[in-house]
Design a protein around this motif. Structure first.
Motif, PDB file in Angstrom:
ATOM      1  N   ASP A   1     -42.253  30.030 -18.201  1.00  0.00           N
ATOM      2  CA  ASP A   1     -42.165  29.234 -19.423  1.00  0.00           C
ATOM      3  C   ASP A   1     -41.293  27.999 -19.261  1.00  0.00           C
ATOM      4  OD1 ASP A   1     -43.774  30.812 -21.148  1.00  0.00           O
ATOM      5  OD2 ASP A   1     -42.145  32.260 -21.353  1.00  0.00           O
ATOM      6  N   VAL A   2     -40.988  27.622 -18.009  1.00  0.00           N
ATOM      7  CA  VAL A   2     -40.030  26.551 -17.784  1.00  0.00           C
ATOM      8  C   VAL A   2     -40.538  25.210 -18.303  1.00  0.00           C
ATOM      9  CG1 VAL A   2     -40.848  26.023 -15.448  1.00  0.00           C
ATOM     10  CG2 VAL A   2     -38.483  25.555 -16.056  1.00  0.00           C
ATOM     11  N   GLY A   3     -41.854  24.959 -18.230  1.00  0.00           N
ATOM     12  CA  GLY A   3     -42.384  23.695 -18.737  1.00  0.00           C
ATOM     13  C   GLY A   3     -42.181  23.557 -20.229  1.00  0.00           C
ATOM     14  N   GLY A   4     -42.423  24.640 -20.966  1.00  0.00           N
ATOM     15  CA  GLY A   4     -42.206  24.603 -22.407  1.00  0.00           C
ATOM     16  C   GLY A   4     -40.746  24.435 -22.758  1.00  0.00           C
ATOM     17  N   ALA A   5     -39.857  25.109 -22.004  1.00  0.00           N
ATOM     18  CA  ALA A   5     -38.429  24.961 -22.261  1.00  0.00           C
ATOM     19  C   ALA A   5     -37.965  23.529 -21.980  1.00  0.00           C
ATOM     20  CB  ALA A   5     -37.647  25.950 -21.398  1.00  0.00           C
ATOM     21  N   ALA A   6     -38.493  22.932 -20.912  1.00  0.00           N
ATOM     22  CA  ALA A   6     -38.144  21.547 -20.608  1.00  0.00           C
ATOM     23  C   ALA A   6     -38.589  20.612 -21.722  1.00  0.00           C
ATOM     24  CB  ALA A   6     -38.789  21.132 -19.279  1.00  0.00           C
ATOM     25  N   ALA A   7     -39.787  20.859 -22.266  1.00  0.00           N
ATOM     26  CA  ALA A   7     -40.277  20.032 -23.379  1.00  0.00           C
ATOM     27  C   ALA A   7     -39.394  20.182 -24.608  1.00  0.00           C
ATOM     28  CB  ALA A   7     -41.720  20.411 -23.715  1.00  0.00           C
ATOM     29  N   ILE A   8     -38.948  21.410 -24.880  1.00  0.00           N
ATOM     30  CA  ILE A   8     -38.055  21.641 -26.019  1.00  0.00           C
ATOM     31  C   ILE A   8     -36.742  20.899 -25.812  1.00  0.00           C
ATOM     32  CG2 ILE A   8     -36.650  23.393 -27.187  1.00  0.00           C
ATOM     33  CD1 ILE A   8     -38.989  25.359 -26.695  1.00  0.00           C
ATOM     34  N   GLU A   9     -36.199  20.988 -24.611  1.00  0.00           N
ATOM     35  CA  GLU A   9     -34.920  20.327 -24.338  1.00  0.00           C
ATOM     36  C   GLU A   9     -35.035  18.817 -24.530  1.00  0.00           C
ATOM     37  OE1 GLU A   9     -31.560  19.843 -20.832  1.00  0.00           O
ATOM     38  OE2 GLU A   9     -33.205  21.246 -20.578  1.00  0.00           O
ATOM     39  N   GLU A  10     -36.084  18.222 -23.980  1.00  0.00           N
ATOM     40  CA  GLU A  10     -36.224  16.772 -24.077  1.00  0.00           C
ATOM     41  C   GLU A  10     -36.548  16.328 -25.495  1.00  0.00           C
ATOM     42  OE1 GLU A  10     -38.906  17.070 -20.997  1.00  0.00           O
ATOM     43  OE2 GLU A  10     -37.299  17.180 -19.518  1.00  0.00           O
ATOM     44  N   THR A  11     -37.243  17.190 -26.244  1.00  0.00           N
ATOM     45  CA  THR A  11     -37.480  16.892 -27.655  1.00  0.00           C
ATOM     46  C   THR A  11     -36.166  16.874 -28.420  1.00  0.00           C
ATOM     47  OG1 THR A  11     -39.689  17.903 -27.558  1.00  0.00           O
ATOM     48  CG2 THR A  11     -38.701  17.637 -29.736  1.00  0.00           C
ATOM     49  N   CYS A  12     -35.250  17.785 -28.063  1.00  0.00           N
ATOM     50  CA  CYS A  12     -33.929  17.785 -28.700  1.00  0.00           C
ATOM     51  C   CYS A  12     -33.191  16.482 -28.419  1.00  0.00           C
ATOM     52  CB  CYS A  12     -33.101  18.972 -28.200  1.00  0.00           C
ATOM     53  SG  CYS A  12     -33.670  20.583 -28.789  1.00  0.00           S
ATOM     54  N   TYR A  13     -33.306  15.977 -27.200  1.00  0.00           N
ATOM     55  CA  TYR A  13     -32.685  14.694 -26.870  1.00  0.00           C
ATOM     56  C   TYR A  13     -33.280  13.569 -27.705  1.00  0.00           C
ATOM     57  CZ  TYR A  13     -29.912  16.060 -22.753  1.00  0.00           C
ATOM     58  OH  TYR A  13     -28.973  16.606 -21.922  1.00  0.00           O
ATOM     59  N   GLU A  14     -34.617  13.479 -27.720  1.00  0.00           N
ATOM     60  CA  GLU A  14     -35.286  12.364 -28.385  1.00  0.00           C
ATOM     61  C   GLU A  14     -35.079  12.410 -29.904  1.00  0.00           C
ATOM     62  OE1 GLU A  14     -36.990   9.693 -27.227  1.00  0.00           O
ATOM     63  OE2 GLU A  14     -36.351  10.289 -25.229  1.00  0.00           O
ATOM     64  N   LEU A  15     -35.363  13.572 -30.507  1.00  0.00           N
ATOM     65  CA  LEU A  15     -35.267  13.663 -31.965  1.00  0.00           C
ATOM     66  C   LEU A  15     -33.819  13.668 -32.432  1.00  0.00           C
ATOM     67  CD1 LEU A  15     -38.116  16.166 -32.905  1.00  0.00           C
ATOM     68  CD2 LEU A  15     -38.134  13.681 -32.914  1.00  0.00           C
ATOM     69  N   GLY A  16     -32.907  14.184 -31.619  1.00  0.00           N
ATOM     70  CA  GLY A  16     -31.499  14.135 -31.994  1.00  0.00           C
ATOM     71  C   GLY A  16     -31.009  12.706 -32.121  1.00  0.00           C
ATOM     72  N   ALA A  17     -31.343  11.873 -31.128  1.00  0.00           N
ATOM     73  CA  ALA A  17     -30.944  10.466 -31.186  1.00  0.00           C
ATOM     74  C   ALA A  17     -31.593   9.761 -32.373  1.00  0.00           C
ATOM     75  CB  ALA A  17     -31.313   9.763 -29.881  1.00  0.00           C
ATOM     76  N   ALA A  18     -32.891  10.043 -32.606  1.00  0.00           N
ATOM     77  CA  ALA A  18     -33.595   9.414 -33.735  1.00  0.00           C
ATOM     78  C   ALA A  18     -33.009   9.852 -35.074  1.00  0.00           C
ATOM     79  CB  ALA A  18     -35.081   9.753 -33.686  1.00  0.00           C
ATOM     80  N   LEU A  19     -32.674  11.139 -35.186  1.00  0.00           N
ATOM     81  CA  LEU A  19     -32.107  11.631 -36.440  1.00  0.00           C
ATOM     82  C   LEU A  19     -30.716  11.056 -36.675  1.00  0.00           C
ATOM     83  CD1 LEU A  19     -32.714  13.534 -38.817  1.00  0.00           C
ATOM     84  CD2 LEU A  19     -31.485  15.318 -37.589  1.00  0.00           C
ATOM     85  N   GLY A  20     -29.944  10.882 -35.614  1.00  0.00           N
ATOM     86  CA  GLY A  20     -28.630  10.274 -35.763  1.00  0.00           C
ATOM     87  C   GLY A  20     -28.724   8.873 -36.334  1.00  0.00           C
ATOM     88  N   VAL A  21     -29.667   8.079 -35.800  1.00  0.00           N
ATOM     89  CA  VAL A  21     -29.867   6.723 -36.313  1.00  0.00           C
ATOM     90  C   VAL A  21     -30.355   6.765 -37.758  1.00  0.00           C
ATOM     91  CG1 VAL A  21     -31.233   4.608 -36.046  1.00  0.00           C
ATOM     92  CG2 VAL A  21     -30.280   5.739 -34.035  1.00  0.00           C
ATOM     93  N   ALA A  22     -31.286   7.692 -38.051  1.00  0.00           N
ATOM     94  CA  ALA A  22     -31.877   7.743 -39.390  1.00  0.00           C
ATOM     95  C   ALA A  22     -30.867   8.192 -40.442  1.00  0.00           C
ATOM     96  CB  ALA A  22     -33.082   8.678 -39.393  1.00  0.00           C
ATOM     97  N   ILE A  23     -30.241   9.336 -40.229  1.00  0.00           N
ATOM     98  CA  ILE A  23     -29.367   9.915 -41.252  1.00  0.00           C
ATOM     99  C   ILE A  23     -28.010   9.209 -41.294  1.00  0.00           C
ATOM    100  CG2 ILE A  23     -28.266  12.000 -42.086  1.00  0.00           C
ATOM    101  CD1 ILE A  23     -31.302  12.018 -42.288  1.00  0.00           C
ATOM    102  N   LEU A  24     -27.312   9.166 -40.163  1.00  0.00           N
ATOM    103  CA  LEU A  24     -25.990   8.548 -40.161  1.00  0.00           C
ATOM    104  C   LEU A  24     -26.097   7.029 -40.317  1.00  0.00           C
ATOM    105  CD1 LEU A  24     -24.117  10.639 -37.443  1.00  0.00           C
ATOM    106  CD2 LEU A  24     -24.446  11.086 -39.874  1.00  0.00           C
ATOM    107  N   GLY A  25     -27.182   6.440 -39.784  1.00  0.00           N
ATOM    108  CA  GLY A  25     -27.393   5.016 -39.997  1.00  0.00           C
ATOM    109  C   GLY A  25     -27.648   4.683 -41.450  1.00  0.00           C
TER     110      GLY A  25
END
Length: 518
Positions: free
Chosen positions: A403-427
């Motif tokens: 399941d490593v491919g799915g876990a990698a996708a989850i991890e990178e999604t956390c990076y991408e959406l975390g940064a986007a959410l920081g800009v959206a909410i805190l911005g």
């Protein structure tokens, strides 16, 4: 697992290590650096691009957003496809798409050309990113070396996002906006040439047909989620569009999750979240990037509009954050051999919170200047590097090999959406506080609306007025913006402390990733 894979620790057999593993790490690190920098490099090239191509306001939004939208939307699908068809094949295909898209951008003469190119860059990035972690998992079979490889991965990803404005500012300053895309071509060509020779092929064979319904639900849900988050930052909480997108995301992703739970061979193994260590690690990465994404966005604006720095000068002044992140990413593997995971991850989140709270604390008794911001950026980088590195290792160690491919996708999604959410909410919070802190101004009509809209628009209005009046206006909006951003950082600090509390409460006391890394 590759033919040169090693046996597990404690098996009683001699461990065989892939002699190419450090070359593989170098190739994958260069690959990831390119993708990470491309996330932020356009921020400094954008004014030059707008001046040259003259895109409308809607086209401008698409040029900025389409890369992250497509990248976020396709990560899960690309990770699963790489598991089935071959991760090396998927990575090389991704670089081919990336090079083609960059070439299209370089020769763009219309705004829609750039939009298409940025969308294709997102497709290429989605194919590349999950493959990097999956290949690392396969090549680095020694637990300690694997932890170091994951640390390099985390340092390159976080550092690349922060270095994007520096490199972009330097290139655009001398060669124009096309150079931001031209840089991709030699790097992609080199990655394809070296990758074809040195990268091992690996896959996770799965029975059953390809889940087309799941692909559609995943793409619609992730696109709507990323789009809703970004629109929330641009339109505010009162606009209906972001909430409609977030509702669509909730419905699509709920249906996707329920479907995956019923399938014998799911596209994404969502049961990974039943492991508390996996879930806390994903949450730590997500919240770390919420803080980092918001700070990089807000402080960059403060540098350029409030302090009058050029894009390159602003990028250079952001360097304490990536430097701190790189330092702690490199020392974290040795710490993980000596201390329990919960203490390292919790400490990283607390240090991150301290960096976020520092400007607010300083502002209580003194005027904020660059020394305070530089110290905050450095402490934030140290905390984010510590937390995201140990979280990356923990997340991948808690994942079965198939399941490593799915876990990698989850991890990178956390990076991408975390940064986007920081800009959206805190911005958005910073924008609301900026408007609330504006004093009575000597402008009215459309100019007043522009000043209240954002500090960037206010800087343009002040530049148009010129003279002492323009300088007075710029000083007023700069003071209002400075007062506004520190409470937004403080909210990020509270989120980080909450994640630290969950870490100490829920991650087992004796958990060490080297014990689970198999």
């Amino acid at each position: 697992m590759s033919p040169l894979a090693a046996t597990r620790h404690g098996s009683g057999q001699a461990q065989r290590l892939d002699p190419r593993r450090w070359i593989v790490l170098a190739i994958l690190s260069g690959s990831l650096l390119l993708i990470a920098m491309d996330t932020t490099i356009l921020n400094v090239a954008f004014p030059s691009l707008v001046s040259d191509l003259g895109p409308g306001s809607v086209e401008q939004l698409w040029i900025i957003d389409v890369y992250a939208l497509v990248l976020s939307g396709l990560l899960v699908t690309a990770g699963a496809l790489g598991d089935r068809t071959g991760r090396k094949r998927m990575l090389l295909l991704g670089f081919g798409i990336f090079a083609l898209a960059s070439l299209l951008a370089v020769f763009s003469t219309e705004a829609w050309h750039v939009i298409v190119a940025r969308a294709l860059l997102g497709v290429g990035g989605a194919a590349i990113m999950p493959s990097t972690l999956s290949i690392l998992r396969d090549v680095f079979t020694d637990a300690r070396e694997r932890a170091f490889a994951y640390a390099v991965w985390a340092a390159v990803l976080g550092g690349g996002m922060a270095l994007g404005p520096v490199v972009g500012g330097l290139l655009v300053q001398d060669f124009g906006w096309h150079s931001a895309f031209l840089l991709n071509l030699p790097v992609a060509a080199l990655a394809i040439a070296l990758g074809a020779q040195f990268l091992p092929e690996s896959r996770s064979p799965r029975a059953g047909r390809w889940d087309w319904w799941g692909v559609g639900q995943s793409i619609v849900g992730m696109l709507a989620l990323a789009g809703g988050i970004k629109q929330l930052g641009k339109s505010g909480f009162s606009a209906p569009l972001p909430w409609l997108l977030l509702a669509l995301a909730a419905v699509s992703l709920t249906v996707f999750v329920r479907r995956q739970l019923r399938l014998d061979n799911p596209l994404l193994q969502v049961r990974l979240f039943a492991n508390r260590s996996f879930t806390i690690a994903a949450a730590a990465i997500f919240l770390g990037m919420v803080g980092m994404g918001a700070v990089l966005f807000l402080v960059t604006q403060w540098f350029q509009y409030g302090q009058g720095y050029t894009p390159f000068e602003a990028g250079v002044r952001l360097l304490p954050a990536p430097l701190g992140l790189i330092v702690t990413s490199m020392v974290t593997p040795s710490l993980m051999q000596r201390f329990p995971i919960r203490h390292i991850l919790g400490t990283g989140l607390v240090v991150m919170a301290a960096g976020l709270a520092l400007p607010w604390v300083v502002q209580r008794s003194a005027e904020i200047g660059y020394p305070a911001i530089a110290a905050a950026l450095a402490v934030l980088g140290l905390g984010v590097g510590l937390a995201t590195t140990v979280a990356s290792v923990t997340l991948m160690a808690a994942t079965p090999a198939h399941d490593v491919g799915g876990a990698a996708a989850i991890e990178e999604t956390c990076y991408e959406l975390g940064a986007a959410l920081g800009v959206a909410i805190l911005g958005s919070l910073a924008t609301a506080l900026y408007r609330a802190n504006l004093p009575a101004l000597s402008v009215d009509g459309p100019a007043l609306g522009a000043v209240r809209d954002s500090v960037g628009e206010a800087a343009h209005v002040a530049q148009g007025i010129g003279g002492d009046a323009g300088r007075t206006l710029l000083d007023a909006v700069s003071a209002a913006y400075t007062t506004a951003i520190t409470p937004a950082f403080l909210v990020g600090a509270v989120l980080a402390l909450g994640a630290a509390a969950m870490t100490w409460a829920w991650i087992p006391k004796d958990l060490r990733p080297t014990e689970n890394a198999h």
